[in-house]
Design an enzyme around this catalytic site. Structure first.
Site, PDB file in Angstrom:
ATOM      1  N   CYS A   4       0.881  -1.214  -0.026  1.00 26.77           N
ATOM      2  CA  CYS A   4      -0.197  -0.052  -0.124  1.00 26.77           C
ATOM      3  C   CYS A   4       0.818   1.159  -0.027  1.00 26.77           C
ATOM      4  O   CYS A   4       1.652   1.458   1.050  1.00 26.77           O
ATOM      5  CB  CYS A   4      -0.899   0.138   1.226  1.00 26.77           C
ATOM      6  SG  CYS A   4      -1.734   1.587   1.293  1.00 26.77           S
ATOM      7  N   HIS A  98      -8.233   8.342   1.940  1.00 25.89           N
ATOM      8  CA  HIS A  98      -7.646   9.598   1.886  1.00 25.89           C
ATOM      9  C   HIS A  98      -8.645  10.715   1.489  1.00 25.89           C
ATOM     10  O   HIS A  98      -9.580  10.651   0.861  1.00 25.89           O
ATOM     11  CB  HIS A  98      -6.373   9.617   0.844  1.00 25.89           C
ATOM     12  CG  HIS A  98      -6.783   9.177  -0.639  1.00 25.89           C
ATOM     13  ND1 HIS A  98      -6.816   7.774  -0.943  1.00 25.89           N
ATOM     14  CD2 HIS A  98      -7.216   9.690  -1.643  1.00 25.89           C
ATOM     15  CE1 HIS A  98      -7.223   7.604  -2.084  1.00 25.89           C
ATOM     16  NE2 HIS A  98      -7.455   8.958  -2.626  1.00 25.89           N
TER      17      HIS A  98
HETATM   18  P1  AMP Z   1      -7.638   8.820  -5.873  1.00 24.52           P
HETATM   19  O1  AMP Z   1      -7.988   8.727  -7.249  1.00 24.52           O
HETATM   20  O2  AMP Z   1      -8.653   9.300  -5.052  1.00 24.52           O
HETATM   21  O3  AMP Z   1      -7.447   7.244  -5.255  1.00 24.52           O
HETATM   22  O4  AMP Z   1      -6.510   9.419  -5.795  1.00 24.52           O
HETATM   23  C1  AMP Z   1      -5.192   9.208  -5.622  1.00 24.52           C
HETATM   24  C2  AMP Z   1      -4.198  10.098  -5.393  1.00 24.52           C
HETATM   25  O5  AMP Z   1      -3.088  10.032  -4.927  1.00 24.52           O
HETATM   26  C3  AMP Z   1      -3.973  10.876  -6.836  1.00 24.52           C
HETATM   27  O6  AMP Z   1      -4.471  12.124  -7.001  1.00 24.52           O
HETATM   28  C4  AMP Z   1      -2.497  10.542  -7.020  1.00 24.52           C
HETATM   29  O7  AMP Z   1      -1.701  11.876  -7.735  1.00 24.52           O
HETATM   30  C5  AMP Z   1      -2.046  10.485  -5.552  1.00 24.52           C
HETATM   31  N1  AMP Z   1      -0.790   9.813  -5.298  1.00 24.52           N
HETATM   32  C6  AMP Z   1      -0.279   8.481  -5.945  1.00 24.52           C
HETATM   33  N2  AMP Z   1       0.734   8.142  -5.561  1.00 24.52           N
HETATM   34  C7  AMP Z   1       1.350   9.122  -4.535  1.00 24.52           C
HETATM   35  C8  AMP Z   1       2.497   9.303  -4.111  1.00 24.52           C
HETATM   36  N3  AMP Z   1       3.505   8.384  -3.887  1.00 24.52           N
HETATM   37  N4  AMP Z   1       2.527  10.546  -3.403  1.00 24.52           N
HETATM   38  C9  AMP Z   1       1.607  11.375  -3.366  1.00 24.52           C
HETATM   39  N5  AMP Z   1       0.243  11.642  -4.076  1.00 24.52           N
HETATM   40  C10 AMP Z   1       0.288  10.310  -4.732  1.00 24.52           C
HETATM   41 ZN    ZN Z   2      -2.483   1.527   3.445  1.00 25.23          ZN
END
Ligand code: AMP
Ligand code: ZN
Length: 115
Positions: A4, A98
């Site tokens: 994760c 999140h």
């Molecule tokens: P969701 O579509 O709501 O699941 O959004 C996931 C978010 O996580 C997206 O906006 C991605 O750009 C962000 N994300 C994915 N990996 C990372 C990471 N390593 N650091 C920061 N943000 C991330």
């Molecule tokens: Zn997690």
């Protein structure tokens, strides 16, 4: 939880730009910002989404953190949007609960028809 990415961020196993942190939650900058302000808030403990039997007190802590992040990012007056994508139709891509906090510019997108 292994495999994760947000657990790895919470455990500082992979880097992030931290905006706010306490014992229960971490706020960090989205890697692919959609607006000038795009910060994510996560519980440090793993929950798949907002429906994953999250303790109500933790939900309260997470949403109280929204205001802290908005203050830290300077968008209290100008406004911001809070998004919690959930599941397949919600287009959740990272399956660790999140909260997106988006602002710093007028929101360009309004809800449209499903595609
Ligand atoms: P969701 O579509 O709501 O699941 O959004 C996931 C978010 O996580 C997206 O906006 C991605 O750009 C962000 N994300 C994915 N990996 C990372 C990471 N390593 N650091 C920061 N943000 C991330
Ligand atoms: Zn997690």
């Amino acid at each position: 939880m292994s495999d994760c990415v947000f657990c790895a961020i919470a455990n500082k196993e992979i880097p992030s730009t931290i905006v706010y942190e306490d014992d229960e939650v971490l706020a960090f900058e989205d890697l692919n910002p959609q607006l000038p302000v795009h910060t994510l808030i996560i519980p440090k403990a793993h929950y798949r989404n907002i429906g994953d039997d999250v303790p109500p007190a933790l939900l309260g802590t997470l949403f109280a953190t929204v205001k802290k992040v908005a203050e830290l990012k300077g968008v209290i007056e100008s406004g911001y949007r809070v998004i919690v994508n959930t599941g397949e139709d919600g287009r959740q891509t990272v399956h660790h609960l999140h909260i997106h906090v988006l602002g710093g510019a007028r929101m360009p997108i309004r809800m449209g028809p499903a595609d």
